[in-house]
Design a protein around this motif. Structure first.
Motif, mmCIF file in Angstrom:
data_model
loop_
_atom_site.group_PDB
_atom_site.id
_atom_site.type_symbol
_atom_site.label_atom_id
_atom_site.label_comp_id
_atom_site.label_asym_id
_atom_site.label_seq_id
_atom_site.Cartn_x
_atom_site.Cartn_y
_atom_site.Cartn_z
ATOM 1 N N GLY A 53 0.819 -1.197 0.000
ATOM 2 C CA GLY A 53 0.000 0.000 0.000
ATOM 3 C C GLY A 53 0.861 1.259 0.000
ATOM 4 O O GLY A 53 1.951 1.288 0.558
ATOM 5 N N VAL A 54 0.343 2.304 -0.628
ATOM 6 C CA VAL A 54 1.032 3.596 -0.697
ATOM 7 C C VAL A 54 0.053 4.675 -0.228
ATOM 8 O O VAL A 54 -0.974 4.896 -0.872
ATOM 9 C CB VAL A 54 1.520 3.912 -2.124
ATOM 10 N N PRO A 55 0.348 5.365 0.905
ATOM 11 C CA PRO A 55 -0.555 6.424 1.366
ATOM 12 C C PRO A 55 -0.562 7.605 0.410
ATOM 13 O O PRO A 55 0.391 7.823 -0.353
ATOM 14 C CB PRO A 55 0.034 6.814 2.731
ATOM 15 N N ALA A 56 -1.631 8.364 0.438
ATOM 16 C CA ALA A 56 -1.743 9.554 -0.397
ATOM 17 C C ALA A 56 -0.591 10.511 -0.112
ATOM 18 O O ALA A 56 -0.156 10.668 1.029
ATOM 19 C CB ALA A 56 -3.082 10.244 -0.146
ATOM 20 N N LYS A 57 -0.082 11.146 -1.174
ATOM 21 C CA LYS A 57 1.011 12.119 -1.162
ATOM 22 C C LYS A 57 2.383 11.473 -1.001
ATOM 23 O O LYS A 57 3.384 12.179 -1.003
ATOM 24 C CB LYS A 57 0.804 13.188 -0.087
ATOM 25 N N HIS A 58 2.430 10.153 -0.854
ATOM 26 C CA HIS A 58 3.719 9.468 -0.798
ATOM 27 C C HIS A 58 4.121 9.028 -2.206
ATOM 28 O O HIS A 58 3.332 9.080 -3.136
ATOM 29 C CB HIS A 58 3.657 8.273 0.152
ATOM 30 N N LYS A 59 5.373 8.586 -2.338
ATOM 31 C CA LYS A 59 5.911 8.231 -3.646
ATOM 32 C C LYS A 59 6.214 6.741 -3.721
ATOM 33 O O LYS A 59 6.540 6.119 -2.714
ATOM 34 C CB LYS A 59 7.198 9.019 -3.950
ATOM 35 N N PHE A 60 6.138 6.201 -4.934
ATOM 36 C CA PHE A 60 6.502 4.804 -5.158
ATOM 37 C C PHE A 60 7.310 4.719 -6.450
ATOM 38 O O PHE A 60 7.236 5.606 -7.309
ATOM 39 C CB PHE A 60 5.265 3.902 -5.219
ATOM 40 N N THR A 61 8.095 3.660 -6.573
ATOM 41 C CA THR A 61 8.976 3.510 -7.730
ATOM 42 C C THR A 61 8.189 3.053 -8.952
ATOM 43 O O THR A 61 7.268 2.251 -8.849
ATOM 44 C CB THR A 61 10.085 2.495 -7.430
ATOM 45 N N THR A 62 8.583 3.594 -10.096
ATOM 46 C CA THR A 62 7.917 3.209 -11.339
ATOM 47 C C THR A 62 8.600 2.022 -12.006
ATOM 48 O O THR A 62 8.075 1.467 -12.973
ATOM 49 C CB THR A 62 7.916 4.390 -12.322
ATOM 50 N N ARG A 63 9.778 1.637 -11.510
ATOM 51 C CA ARG A 63 10.536 0.521 -12.078
ATOM 52 C C ARG A 63 11.365 -0.116 -10.967
ATOM 53 O O ARG A 63 11.446 0.428 -9.860
ATOM 54 C CB ARG A 63 11.469 1.012 -13.187
ATOM 55 N N SER A 64 11.960 -1.245 -11.250
ATOM 56 C CA SER A 64 12.855 -1.883 -10.285
ATOM 57 C C SER A 64 14.176 -1.110 -10.256
ATOM 58 O O SER A 64 14.775 -0.854 -11.307
ATOM 59 C CB SER A 64 13.108 -3.340 -10.668
ATOM 60 N N ALA A 81 19.162 4.780 -3.859
ATOM 61 C CA ALA A 81 18.501 3.643 -3.229
ATOM 62 C C ALA A 81 19.432 2.962 -2.235
ATOM 63 O O ALA A 81 20.571 2.628 -2.572
ATOM 64 C CB ALA A 81 18.027 2.649 -4.285
ATOM 65 N N VAL A 82 18.966 2.775 -0.998
ATOM 66 C CA VAL A 82 19.755 2.082 0.021
ATOM 67 C C VAL A 82 19.686 0.580 -0.193
ATOM 68 O O VAL A 82 20.683 -0.138 -0.042
ATOM 69 C CB VAL A 82 19.255 2.459 1.432
ATOM 70 N N THR A 83 18.514 0.096 -0.550
ATOM 71 C CA THR A 83 18.306 -1.329 -0.832
ATOM 72 C C THR A 83 17.659 -1.461 -2.203
ATOM 73 O O THR A 83 17.220 -0.473 -2.800
ATOM 74 C CB THR A 83 17.399 -1.968 0.235
ATOM 75 N N ALA A 84 17.601 -2.668 -2.695
ATOM 76 C CA ALA A 84 16.925 -2.904 -3.970
ATOM 77 C C ALA A 84 15.438 -2.593 -3.810
ATOM 78 O O ALA A 84 14.799 -3.007 -2.841
ATOM 79 C CB ALA A 84 17.124 -4.345 -4.410
ATOM 80 N N LEU A 85 14.881 -1.846 -4.757
ATOM 81 C CA LEU A 85 13.487 -1.425 -4.693
ATOM 82 C C LEU A 85 12.730 -2.005 -5.884
ATOM 83 O O LEU A 85 12.919 -1.541 -7.016
ATOM 84 C CB LEU A 85 13.390 0.104 -4.699
ATOM 85 N N PRO A 86 11.892 -3.004 -5.668
ATOM 86 C CA PRO A 86 11.082 -3.528 -6.770
ATOM 87 C C PRO A 86 10.129 -2.447 -7.279
ATOM 88 O O PRO A 86 9.820 -1.471 -6.588
ATOM 89 C CB PRO A 86 10.321 -4.696 -6.126
#
Length: 226
Positions: A53-64, A81-86
């Motif tokens: 889940g992603v709360p409103a106004k937060h960001k998520f990655t568009t790619r790995s 990126a500190v860790t791998a982000l799917p």
């Protein structure tokens, strides 16, 4: 059978924009509403199933994004990126740290100052004073100006503490008696009568520069907060 109103509501919900990509080359997308895990959203022009889940106004990655890779938003590098982000990962301060593209400072020696050509007819005097050595000067007033309005409260705090403790407070607010106006309005007095109410307590409120000097900064003539 679903009613016409039900179909119209479903159609409107499909048209509601749920994500926002600020630049075509961004690696991060903004959630405009609370997004649920497993939900399919549009990211960078393609459908993406969110793993969390992603709360409103937060960001998520568009790619790995591999660990250590630079991440872009607003069309510029904003982090690493500190860790791998799917793809579809919620970005937090734990998995992304601040980073910018390297920049080379460009410096050149300053050009010599040249007296500007002034148009004829300008005044030859200004509001200043003569120094003992024959030169002239003007008042030295500190101006505190916020560059963004969200700093106004901090400027108010600076004014509340610096003016009095540095010796520049004039106590003008204490001279203004607001109660006289309030009591006049409560008593039914009309505008013409209100204008004649004396509201200055210990003296007229002055807007002149305070002639006093700070005991800590004797060469400063005043402090003004805008």
């Amino acid at each position: 059978m679903r009613s016409k109103a039900t179909y119209e509501t479903a159609a409107r919900s499909q048209r509601i924009q749920r994500t926002l990509l600020l630049d075509d080359g961004d690696d991060l997308c903004v959630a405009l509403h609370d997004l649920a895990a497993g939900e399919t959203v549009e990211a960078a022009g393609a459908p993406l199933v969110l793993p969390q889940g992603v709360p409103a106004k937060h960001k998520f990655t568009t790619r790995s994004i591999p660990a250590g890779e630079l991440v872009r938003m607003y069309g510029v590098t904003v982090g690493r990126a500190v860790t791998a982000l799917p793809a579809g990962s919620l970005v937090t301060t734990e998995n992304l740290v601040h980073a910018v593209d390297p920049r080379k400072a460009r410096w050149s020696p300053p050009a010599p100052w040249l007296r500007p050509a002034l148009p004829p007819g300008l005044p030859v005097a200004f509001d200043g004073y003569h120094r003992s050595d024959g030169s002239v000067g003007v008042a030295n007033v500190w101006l505190v100006v916020p560059l963004v309005f969200c700093e106004n409260r901090n400027v108010d705090l600076l004014q509340a503490h610096l003016e009095r403790q540095l010796g520049f407070a004039t106590d003008e607010a204490e001279r203004f008696d607001l109660r006289a106006l309030v009591e006049g309005v409560a008593g039914g007095r009309q505008d013409a009568d209100l204008a004649s109410i004396p509201v200055a307590g210990r003296g007229a409120v002055s807007t002149e520069v305070d002639p006093r000097r700070s005991p800590y900064f004797p060469n400063v003539d005043g402090v003004r907060f805008l």
